[in-house]
Motif scaffolding. Structure first.
Motif, PDB file in Angstrom:
ATOM      1  N   HIS A  99       0.829  -1.207   0.000  1.00 38.34           N
ATOM      2  CA  HIS A  99       0.000   0.000   0.000  1.00 38.34           C
ATOM      3  C   HIS A  99       0.865   1.258   0.000  1.00 38.34           C
ATOM      4  O   HIS A  99       0.448   2.299  -0.501  1.00 38.34           O
ATOM      5  CB  HIS A  99      -0.909  -0.006   1.232  1.00 38.34           C
ATOM      6  N   ASP A 286      -2.452   6.208   5.710  1.00 44.69           N
ATOM      7  CA  ASP A 286      -3.084   6.546   4.438  1.00 44.69           C
ATOM      8  C   ASP A 286      -2.676   7.950   4.026  1.00 44.69           C
ATOM      9  O   ASP A 286      -2.566   8.850   4.872  1.00 44.69           O
ATOM     10  CB  ASP A 286      -4.611   6.484   4.559  1.00 44.69           C
ATOM     11  N   SER A 291      -3.140   7.479  -2.248  1.00 44.23           N
ATOM     12  CA  SER A 291      -3.019   6.238  -1.496  1.00 44.23           C
ATOM     13  C   SER A 291      -3.935   6.320  -0.284  1.00 44.23           C
ATOM     14  O   SER A 291      -3.601   6.974   0.714  1.00 44.23           O
ATOM     15  CB  SER A 291      -1.556   6.036  -1.053  1.00 44.23           C
ATOM     16  N   SER A 292      -5.112   5.701  -0.373  1.00 44.64           N
ATOM     17  CA  SER A 292      -6.075   5.770   0.728  1.00 44.64           C
ATOM     18  C   SER A 292      -6.901   4.501   0.768  1.00 44.64           C
ATOM     19  O   SER A 292      -6.914   3.706  -0.162  1.00 44.64           O
ATOM     20  CB  SER A 292      -6.990   6.985   0.569  1.00 44.64           C
ATOM     21  N   PHE A 294      -6.585   2.001   3.054  1.00 42.24           N
ATOM     22  CA  PHE A 294      -5.989   0.809   3.628  1.00 42.24           C
ATOM     23  C   PHE A 294      -6.616   0.467   4.973  1.00 42.24           C
ATOM     24  O   PHE A 294      -6.939  -0.693   5.244  1.00 42.24           O
ATOM     25  CB  PHE A 294      -4.475   0.973   3.799  1.00 42.24           C
ATOM     26  N   ARG A 400     -11.025   7.885   4.175  1.00 36.48           N
ATOM     27  CA  ARG A 400     -10.815   8.171   2.760  1.00 36.48           C
ATOM     28  C   ARG A 400     -10.170   9.512   2.440  1.00 36.48           C
ATOM     29  O   ARG A 400      -9.525   9.660   1.410  1.00 36.48           O
ATOM     30  CB  ARG A 400     -12.161   8.103   2.027  1.00 36.48           C
TER      31      ARG A 400
END
Length: 453
Positions: A99, A286, A291-292, A294, A400
């Motif tokens: 991630h 995150d 990149s969000s 997780f 998010r």
């Protein structure tokens, strides 16, 4: 609505020729809305947020689309943390590494703090003894007694020869950390404001740095729900007793959290995976919008695999369908699922949303409680023998839209957190989810825009 707009345009063109300018204007609005909604539908992100954005654009045909285009076209900060030579020992460690927000690492010891007073005492003691560097990343740094104690500790660290690095969120600390406080912080080290409060077309206000990270010499890292402000130590209590918690991790895992800090400070940070330690934990984070999600997936996995208990404390509850389904199915399987939320809220609309979500989940066997002494700001999840602790709330914004961090850990910290949960439960009362019809209508409209607030 698209069909109705199309019919209106055709009618104006065919039967009211003198209204052609109006038809042209409606056509322009229709095309603008259609393009905006098409872009929203194609974007990455949760379907709930995309749906709320589409509703916003449809409800405000021109203004909504213009606001969305301005927000979407703004320059986005791309954060990258690269961890080399990592050797994942489980599927979850591999997922955290891929991630790009953390990985599994060893640690020597970990200490769970069940209140802000103990957290600050330990944090300031470590800062005073710093020899190399102190890194602080907080959503809120506010004037007051805790700020004065922090500044005193930073001055001592500076005298020891330690470098000081500080990241403050531009919205969370707005109006709470003034020029006087910033000047003091800049006198001891490097200070960076994350996404300053600015006019809408040039801002990135939707993406906030909600992390709480403090590291000292790369040897110890603090995280949790606690910010630098007096209410977190119950010096000033506008919402009754302020319940919060945190954790300190000593050893290699602290370097991962320090790496997260420097990735935000420098935009890109490359480090080697630390070794050693008596036990292992997973540090994760995150960095939206690139990149969000997780933590949302991690929590859903943990809840779906829980066999005995899922115990949660959170100030806000507004979860996606993914987490809602996981919680309902866990309760249906006979897992003990309990959630403690505040009794005295800091934001009334968020409290109404929490109760609305609780009312739905309660029907499926999830039990909810209000922390009667005051405000529950603690952010933990206990799944069987594992503790998930960090800056994440159980809401769309944390999962998010915010820069967040957390730690998954077993052993003594998890046992201490479980005891703390039951202590809070004894002070809590079952949540009454019955509401009037008017309040139900109010909550319905809140739910429509919940993913955006």
């Amino acid at each position: 609505m698209i069909a109705a707009e199309t019919a209106a345009i055709v009618f104006l063109c065919l039967y009211l020729p003198y209204a052609l300018p109006v038809a042209a204007a409606l056509t322009g609005i229709w095309v603008l809305n259609l393009v905006a909604i098409a872009l929203i539908s194609a974007r990455r992100g949760s379907p709930e947020i995309n749906c709320a954005l589409a509703l916003f654009v449809t409800a405000l045909p021109v203004a909504g689309a213009v606001v969305y285009f301005f927000a979407a076209s703004g320059k986005r900060r791309k954060i990258r943390l690269e961890i080399k030579n990592a050797k994942p020992q489980s599927g979850l460690e591999r997922a955290a590494l891929s991630h790009g927000g953390g990985c599994g690492a060893g640690y020597e010891k970990a200490v769970y703090f069940k209140n802000g007073e103990d957290y600050f005492n330990a944090l300031f003691r470590e800062i005073e003894n710093a020899k190399k560097r102190v890194c602080l990343e907080y959503f809120i740094i506010s004037r007051g007694r805790i700020f004065a104690e922090l500044f005193s500790a930073l001055q001592r660290a500076r005298k020891n020869g330690a470098e000081i690095f500080i990241i403050i969120d531009g919205v969370g600390s707005a109006f709470r950390c003034g020029r006087k406080e910033l000047k003091k912080l800049k006198s001891v080290g490097e200070v960076k404001i994350f996404h300053k409060l600015a006019p809408l077309p040039y801002s990135r206000l939707n993406f906030r740095d909600h992390r709480k990270i403090a590291t000292v010499d790369g040897k110890v890292a603090f995280t949790g729900g606690i910010n630098i402000a007096d209410e977190y130590a119950n010096i000033h209590s506008p919402h009754g007793y302020w319940k919060d918690c945190g954790i300190a991790i000593y050893g290699g895992a602290a370097e991962i959290l320090e790496g997260m800090f420097f990735s935000v400070l420098r935009k890109k940070y490359v480090m080697d995976c630390p070794g050693g330690g008596n036990a292992r934990c997973i540090a994760y984070g995150d960095c939206p919008p690139h990149s969000s999600g997780f933590c949302e997936s991690l929590y859903a996995y943990a809840i779906a695999n829980a066999k005995q208990r899922v115990h949660i404390t959170t100030p806000y509850l507004c979860v996606s369908e993914k987490l809602r389904t996981a919680l309902c199915f866990a309760a249906a399987r006979g897992v003990d699922v309990r959630v403690i939320i505040p009794h005295i809220p800091d934001k009334k609309y968020a409290f109404e949303l929490s109760k609305a979500n609780a009312g739905f989940l309660e029907k499926y066997g999830v039990r909810f409680y209000e922390f009667t002494p005051g405000f529950m700001h603690s952010k933990i999840m206990l799944c069987d023998d594992s503790l998930y602790i960090g800056s994440y709330n159980f809401d769309f914004r944390s999962m998010r839209l915010n820069y967040e961090c957390g730690v998954m850990i077993d052993g003594k910290p998890a046992a201490d957190a479980e005891r703390d949960f039951w202590e809070c439960l004894r002070l809590s009362s079952p949540l009454n989810c019955k509401v009037s019809r008017m309040r139900s209508v109010y909550r319905f409209f809140l739910k429509l825009v919940a993913p955006l607030i």
